[in-house]
Every structure is written in C-alpha cells, then in structure tokens.
Design an enzyme around this catalytic site. Sequence first.
Site, PDB file in Angstrom:
ATOM      1  CB  ALA A  12      -1.005  -0.110   1.254  1.00 33.31           C
ATOM      2  CB  SER A  13       4.037   1.925   1.324  1.00 33.44           C
ATOM      3  OG  SER A  13       5.111   2.810   1.532  1.00 33.44           O
ATOM      4  N   PRO A  14       3.271   4.057  -1.423  1.00 35.40           N
ATOM      5  CG  PRO A  14       2.761   6.177  -1.624  1.00 35.40           C
ATOM      6  CD  PRO A  14       2.136   4.793  -0.891  1.00 35.40           C
ATOM      7  N   GLY A  16       7.157   2.813  -0.741  1.00 36.81           N
ATOM      8  CA  GLY A  16       7.810   1.366  -0.765  1.00 36.81           C
ATOM      9  C   GLY A  16       7.966   1.307  -2.095  1.00 36.81           C
TER      10      GLY A  16
END
EC number: 5.99.1.4
Length: 200
Positions: A12-14, A16
């Site tokens: 879910a982490s941009p 990341g």
Amino acid sequence: MAEPIDFYFDFASPYGYFASLRIDDLAASHGRTVRWHPILLGAIFKVTGMKPNLQQPLRGEYLTHDVGRIARLTGAPFTFPDSAPVNGVAASRAVYWLTDAHPEQAKLLARRLYHAHFAEGRDIGPAETVAEIAATLGHDRAAVLAALQDPEVKDRLRAETDGAVGKGVFGSPFFIVDEEPFWGWDRMEMLDRWLATGGW
C-alpha cells in the site's frame, strides 16, 4: 560475504514502491544483496497507534502531492490508484509463497505487483488479480490461488510482520543493514553513504 540488506515494505506504500525501483541496484553497488520482506502496516499500526497516512488530516494531502513530485523527480512511472490504500494481504502472501524456493522469482513478482498498482493504477487487493499478475510470470493461476489460502503461507506473513515489529520496523520502506535501521525513501541517500563509508 557481507550480510544482505533487509528491505521491509507494504504494497500500500507508494514510498515503498519508489524504494523497490532502486534498492537492489543500490545494494549491488556496495557488493550487497537484498532480502525483500512484504509486511502489513495495518498490524504494525495497532502497535504504534498510528493510522494510514491517507487517513490523517494534512498528512494525507501532503502525501498525494509528494508522491507525484517524487515520480516527476525520478522519472518513475506513477498513477495514484483509486484503490489506495490497498489491502496487500494477497500480494504479500503470494510473494512469501515463492520466497524460500525461488527468491528471485519472489522479487520479480513483488516488482510486477508494485508496478501494476502504482504505475498502472490497478487494484491488487483481490486474490484473482494477484493470481492474474503472477500468471504473466509463468505461475499457474490455480496454484497461486491455492497458495493464498495455505495456512503455512498465512502464518509466514504473520510471522514476518511480527518479526519486523520485533526489529523495530514501523513504516514502509524500512531498511536494516548490519543492524542499523533506516526508515523512508528519503533515507536511501543516507543508506548509500552508510554502506560506502562503513557508518559514522
């Protein structure tokens, strides 16, 4: 041989996603390899008391602006997905299904899933979508769907997330090199210098 870098991330982490585009090349330039660890920030937030960035006043608005700016800076393909923040359970399980026996295939699948979500804007939450993306890499769709319901695979994701918390991981991306923690895409320059100099 030098220890691998541990790279923790949530699908879910941009941030990341941006880290995933660079971390292996950064590590290789210092003679290192990378162990990829998908985790679930939702479980970690229960420990830290945080909420997803997009659900926080001011911070959510900043994030949507910032990630577009990073994409323009780096030239990375980027589309903010309508499904954000995505549920990364199925994607993470699929990666762990491959990790032990086929670590490079696991990384390739993680990259492909991240690309589908943040470059193409696809919702990678549904198991069927994860299986479809895995099939483009030659994996049997039915085998992937079965793996996502395998108790051992489910337990592996829980154990990896719990283990990350035990090591002090609280966000995505998070890197640990020789027991030294670095949190955030914007710490990659510091990580690069740490590896080059041996720390300070």
